[in-house]
Design a protein around this motif. Structure first.
Motif, PDB file in Angstrom:
ATOM      1  N   UNK A 114       0.821  -1.209   0.000  1.00 13.19           N
ATOM      2  CA  UNK A 114       0.000   0.000   0.000  1.00 13.19           C
ATOM      3  C   UNK A 114       0.860   1.266   0.000  1.00 13.19           C
ATOM      4  N   UNK A 115       1.887   1.277   0.825  1.00 13.76           N
ATOM      5  CA  UNK A 115       2.705   2.479   0.989  1.00 13.76           C
ATOM      6  C   UNK A 115       3.444   2.899  -0.262  1.00 13.76           C
ATOM      7  N   UNK A 116       3.896   1.943  -1.047  1.00 15.18           N
ATOM      8  CA  UNK A 116       4.629   2.275  -2.274  1.00 15.18           C
ATOM      9  C   UNK A 116       3.765   3.032  -3.289  1.00 15.18           C
ATOM     10  N   UNK A 117       2.461   2.963  -3.143  1.00 10.01           N
ATOM     11  CA  UNK A 117       1.573   3.704  -4.042  1.00 10.01           C
ATOM     12  C   UNK A 117       1.727   5.220  -3.879  1.00 10.01           C
ATOM     13  N   UNK A 118       2.358   5.645  -2.790  1.00  8.03           N
ATOM     14  CA  UNK A 118       2.604   7.078  -2.597  1.00  8.03           C
ATOM     15  C   UNK A 118       3.614   7.611  -3.617  1.00  8.03           C
ATOM     16  N   UNK A 119       4.469   6.758  -4.140  1.00  7.88           N
ATOM     17  CA  UNK A 119       5.487   7.210  -5.099  1.00  7.88           C
ATOM     18  C   UNK A 119       4.851   7.692  -6.408  1.00  7.88           C
ATOM     19  N   UNK A 120       4.014   6.897  -7.077  1.00 13.97           N
ATOM     20  CA  UNK A 120       3.378   7.439  -8.289  1.00 13.97           C
ATOM     21  C   UNK A 120       2.441   8.605  -7.980  1.00 13.97           C
ATOM     22  N   UNK A 121       1.845   8.620  -6.779  1.00 14.50           N
ATOM     23  CA  UNK A 121       0.991   9.748  -6.407  1.00 14.50           C
ATOM     24  C   UNK A 121       1.817  11.026  -6.344  1.00 14.50           C
ATOM     25  N   UNK A 122       2.995  10.942  -5.772  1.00 10.50           N
ATOM     26  CA  UNK A 122       3.895  12.086  -5.719  1.00 10.50           C
ATOM     27  C   UNK A 122       4.333  12.500  -7.129  1.00 10.50           C
TER      28      UNK A 122
END
Length: 175
Positions: A114-122
């Protein structure tokens, strides 16, 4: 549920605040959802994080094709909307591949998924800082000079003049 809420609110909110601002807000919601789903202390926090992610999906599902259609020259619209759909499918595939490799990395692997999804969001948030506002939205707001400038950057001054006239006529017909 979040997706339905996001898609339902995307139309009026983007008419009020702008396509670009709402897409930026969705990128922020994606990041908040990713971190929230990775670090919940309770099931309720996890569900709320996923709900926020659903809202972001609903907003972007509605606004991304709309923004592309409003900004891109007519001869490229179909290709660019298709590219948007291809990017979505590629992202889903990438998520599955990453989850596959994280599957046996320990008891907290789901948090990383779940947390790695913050990278494409950024990445989305940063990219959106460099795109112009929709010329159609600018015209609706009475900001025709800014709309002309955006259209000039996209297709040149000649294109901008004819496209701006078309946008103004369509906006007048909507009232």
């Amino acid at each position: 549920v979040g997706c339905v809420l996001g898609a339902s609110a995307a139309g009026w909110s983007s008419d009020r605040f702008g396509r670009k601002r709402m897409l930026i807000a969705a990128a922020i919601l994606f990041a908040v959802s990713a971190v929230g789903a990775a670090l919940p202390r309770t099931v309720v926090e996890f569900i709320l994080a996923r709900l926020v992610g659903g809202v972001a999906i609903g907003v972007t599902s509605m606004l991304s094709p709309l923004y592309i259609a409003e900004v891109s020259p007519a001869d490229r619209r179909g290709r660019l909307v298709t590219l948007n759909q291809t990017a979505i499918i590629t992202g889903i595939l990438a998520a599955y591949v990453i989850a596959y490799f994280l599957a046996d990395t320990g008891p907290a692997n789901w948090r990383w998924m779940f947390g790695l999804a913050a990278i494409p969001a950024l990445g989305l948030w940063i990219a959106l800082l460099f795109v112009p506002e929709s010329p159609r939205w600018l015209v609706k707001q009475g900001r025709k000079d800014e709309a002309f400038a955006v259209l000039s950057r996209i297709g040149g001054r000649l294109h901008a003049g004819s496209e701006l006239k078309e946008i103004e006529e369509a906006a007048a017909a909507e009232v």
